[in-house]
Write an enzyme that holds these catalytic residues in place. Structure first.
Site, PDB file in Angstrom:
ATOM      1  CG  ASN A   1      -0.214  -0.099   2.503  1.00 39.79           C
ATOM      2  OD1 ASN A   1       0.527   0.810   2.847  1.00 39.79           O
ATOM      3  ND2 ASN A   1      -0.376  -1.201   3.232  1.00 39.79           N
TER       4      ASN A   1
ATOM      5  CG  ASP B   1      -7.388  -5.041   6.480  1.00 35.75           C
ATOM      6  OD1 ASP B   1      -6.958  -4.940   7.639  1.00 35.75           O
ATOM      7  OD2 ASP B   1      -7.880  -4.082   5.855  1.00 35.75           O
TER       8      ASP B   1
ATOM      9  CE  LYS C   1       7.868 -12.969 -13.928  1.00 31.89           C
ATOM     10  NZ  LYS C   1       8.753 -12.358 -14.912  1.00 31.89           N
TER      11      LYS C   1
ATOM     12  N   PRO D   1      -3.607 -11.467  10.909  1.00 34.23           N
ATOM     13  CG  PRO D   1      -1.635 -11.887  12.060  1.00 34.23           C
ATOM     14  CD  PRO D   1      -2.285 -12.040  10.727  1.00 34.23           C
ATOM     15  CG  ASP D   2      -6.896  -5.937  14.008  1.00 31.43           C
ATOM     16  OD1 ASP D   2      -5.996  -5.269  14.561  1.00 31.43           O
ATOM     17  OD2 ASP D   2      -7.941  -5.428  13.564  1.00 31.43           O
ATOM     18  CB  ILE D   3      -0.824  -6.233  14.916  1.00 31.45           C
ATOM     19  CG1 ILE D   3      -0.394  -7.061  13.704  1.00 31.45           C
ATOM     20  CG2 ILE D   3       0.286  -6.160  15.959  1.00 31.45           C
ATOM     21  CD1 ILE D   3       0.714  -6.433  12.867  1.00 31.45           C
TER      22      ILE D   3
ATOM     23  CG  PHE E   1      -1.892   6.100  13.898  1.00 34.07           C
ATOM     24  CD1 PHE E   1      -1.381   5.554  15.067  1.00 34.07           C
ATOM     25  CD2 PHE E   1      -1.598   7.423  13.588  1.00 34.07           C
ATOM     26  CE1 PHE E   1      -0.581   6.302  15.918  1.00 34.07           C
ATOM     27  CE2 PHE E   1      -0.798   8.183  14.427  1.00 34.07           C
ATOM     28  CZ  PHE E   1      -0.289   7.621  15.585  1.00 34.07           C
TER      29      PHE E   1
ATOM     30  CE  LYS F   1     -10.884   1.732  11.148  1.00 35.76           C
ATOM     31  NZ  LYS F   1     -10.164   2.062   9.929  1.00 35.76           N
TER      32      LYS F   1
ATOM     33  CE  LYS G   1      -8.532  -1.872  14.348  1.00 34.29           C
ATOM     34  NZ  LYS G   1      -7.709  -2.755  13.564  1.00 34.29           N
TER      35      LYS G   1
HETATM   36  O1  C5P Z   1      -8.776  -2.052  11.039  1.00 36.82           O
HETATM   37  P1  C5P Z   1      -7.999  -0.964  10.422  1.00 36.82           P
HETATM   38  O2  C5P Z   1      -6.912  -1.443   9.485  1.00 36.82           O
HETATM   39  O3  C5P Z   1      -8.799   0.096   9.749  1.00 36.82           O
HETATM   40  O4  C5P Z   1      -7.292  -0.233  11.676  1.00 36.82           O
HETATM   41  C1  C5P Z   1      -6.160   0.556  11.577  1.00 36.82           C
HETATM   42  C2  C5P Z   1      -5.353   0.425  12.816  1.00 36.82           C
HETATM   43  O5  C5P Z   1      -5.174  -0.952  13.163  1.00 36.82           O
HETATM   44  C3  C5P Z   1      -3.931   0.942  12.658  1.00 36.82           C
HETATM   45  O6  C5P Z   1      -3.507   1.385  13.906  1.00 36.82           O
HETATM   46  C4  C5P Z   1      -3.175  -0.291  12.211  1.00 36.82           C
HETATM   47  O7  C5P Z   1      -1.790  -0.174  12.481  1.00 36.82           O
HETATM   48  C5  C5P Z   1      -3.842  -1.375  12.993  1.00 36.82           C
HETATM   49  N1  C5P Z   1      -3.892  -2.683  12.329  1.00 36.82           N
HETATM   50  C6  C5P Z   1      -3.183  -3.748  12.839  1.00 36.82           C
HETATM   51  N2  C5P Z   1      -3.243  -4.987  12.246  1.00 36.82           N
HETATM   52  C7  C5P Z   1      -4.030  -5.182  11.169  1.00 36.82           C
HETATM   53  C8  C5P Z   1      -4.769  -4.118  10.640  1.00 36.82           C
HETATM   54  C9  C5P Z   1      -4.670  -2.875  11.244  1.00 36.82           C
HETATM   55  O8  C5P Z   1      -2.449  -3.557  13.828  1.00 36.82           O
HETATM   56  N3  C5P Z   1      -4.077  -6.369  10.601  1.00 36.82           N
END
Ligand code: C5P
Length: 402
Positions: free
Chosen positions: A210, A282, A292, A311-313, A332, A346, A350
């Site tokens: 991105n 995501d 390749k 994983p959503d860290i 953020f 959000k 979270k």
């Molecule tokens: O869920 P979203 O991507 O919109 O949320 C953004 C926030 O979550 C940012 O702080 C980003 O660093 C964190 N994030 C994360 N792991 C992910 C997706 C987002 O830590 N897989």
């Protein structure tokens, strides 16, 4: 930014070819609001003229302790008393030896001995002189006496050799001075930061990433170091330099994918504050090819990519932090529309105390930004400013909450 407004800096030059960099340093310090008084050793005047330094600073330059312009011949007292900081640049091996021993046989060493203000030295010398045990002992002694040391770095030297001992560049020294004057709001605190984009491989040469530049996360790392924190910076693929360790420390861990970023964060979770600044993918490609992918299929069909959720860290760290209230989690979000409502949603989703939102992606890669802070108690704005200025404001805001 004018971080040095009202500061009086005594720029004390000893002899060395790196003295030419000090002309630019004086300019940067003055541009940022400092008043700069130059004192030069006799050796320094062999490399730069006092007239040059006088023209740049607009102040008389002193080159010996018996200067008749100072009442009572007390140059060492008079000049050092006015200063908020004495900055010795370049600091030759000889000058550092004198300062560490407390000798006072020339203007620079006497100013350092008679000072009441902090002292920072900026070493500049040949690599053998730097590596010599005598110099290293002097450095240790200076450090243990509370003297700040900026640099040196490694690189090509005027003598033609290559190695450690090269003086930092003017801009780096300037940043070190600015860092020195920042309030030490996070001394003893550990700060964990994710920054930049992630990269999810499709095959060995292609991938999904991105537009995140990493600038905001790196600015937060710099602001945290300046505040005296011990920083762990987990960076996705980006070409930014690690902020220099002026007043805190930094451990940079480079990662590529979201899974790697998550693994690194979980290893480093023992922190007081977690800034999740990275733009984490995501989804990752579950069936990434090991070779390749060729476009020469008979029916020209596009490859079928299967995605699986990363994983959503931040959400994971937030979950782990609930019991101990540690680390304080800061999320953020870059939104294209309905900034406030999306950001509020959000933060709750979270389960974090603070979400920092901005209108993107137009801010990606820029040096400035404007932020909306969303907390349980309400929202507040940080008007458009340089990302480092915003990072310092954020650190200030959060330091009151931990
Ligand atoms: O869920 P979203 O991507 O919109 O949320 C953004 C926030 O979550 C940012 O702080 C980003 O660093 C964190 N994030 C994360 N792991 C992910 C997706 C987002 O830590 N897989």
């Amino acid at each position: 930014m004018n971080s040095l407004q009202g500061k009086h800096i005594l720029l004390a030059m000893s002899g060395g070819i790196a003295a030419f960099k000090v002309a630019e340093l004086a300019r940067l310090l003055i541009q940022d609001g400092a008043s700069v008084q130059v004192a030069m050793s006799e050796a320094a005047t062999q490399f730069m003229t006092p007239v040059t330094m006088q023209a740049l600073t607009g102040q008389p330059v002193y080159t010996n302790q018996w200067d008749a312009r100072i009442p009572n011949n007390m140059a060492h007292i008079e000049l050092s008393r006015k200063a908020d900081l004495i900055l010795v640049a370049p600091a030759s091996a000889d000058m550092m030896a004198k300062i560490s021993l407390g000798l006072a046989d020339d203007l620079i060493s006497v100013l350092c001995l008679a000072r009441e203000c902090p002292l920072i030295v900026v070493p500049a010398m040949n690599k053998q002189m730097w590596e010599n045990a005598a110099t290293q002992e002097n450095i240790q002694k200076l450090k243990s006496n509370g003297v700040g040391i900026l640099g040196p770095t490694s690189g090509t030297q005027a003598c033609g050799e290559n190695g450690m001992g090269r003086m930092l560049e003017a801009k780096e020294i300037f940043e070190g001075v600015v860092a020195f004057f920042q309030p030490k709001l996070l001394t003893g605190k550990k700060v964990l930061i994710t920054a930049g984009p992630t990269y999810e491989a499709i095959d060995p040469v292609r991938g999904i990433t991105n537009k995140s530049s990493g600038k905001m996360g790196f600015a937060i790392a710099q602001a945290a170091i300046e505040s005296g924190a011990k920083v762990t910076l987990i960076a996705g693929p980006c070409h930014l330099d690690t902020p220099l360790e002026f007043t805190g420390s930094v451990n940079r861990i480079n990662v590529t994918s979201a899974q790697e970023m998550s693994d690194a964060v979980m290893q480093e979770l023992d922190a007081d504050i977690f800034f999740a600044v990275a733009a984490v993918a995501d989804w990752t490609v579950e069936n990434a090819a090991t070779q390749k992918i060729k476009k020469d299929g008979s029916n020209q069909a596009s490859p079928e990519l299967n995605f699986k959720l990363n994983p959503d860290i931040l959400a994971e760290v937030s979950k782990k932090s609930q019991a101990s209230q540690k680390p304080f989690c800061v999320g953020f979000a870059a939104e294209t529309n309905d900034l406030e409502s999306h950001a509020k949603e959000k933060r709750v989703k979270k389960n974090i105390p603070l979400l920092v939102a901005n209108l993107g992606p137009s801010t990606f890669g820029l040096d400035d930004n404007e932020l909306l802070l969303v907390e349980e108690s309400g929202t507040s704005k940080m008007p458009r400013a340089n990302k480092l200025t915003l990072a310092r404001q954020l650190i200030n805001h959060i330091s009151k909450k931990i």
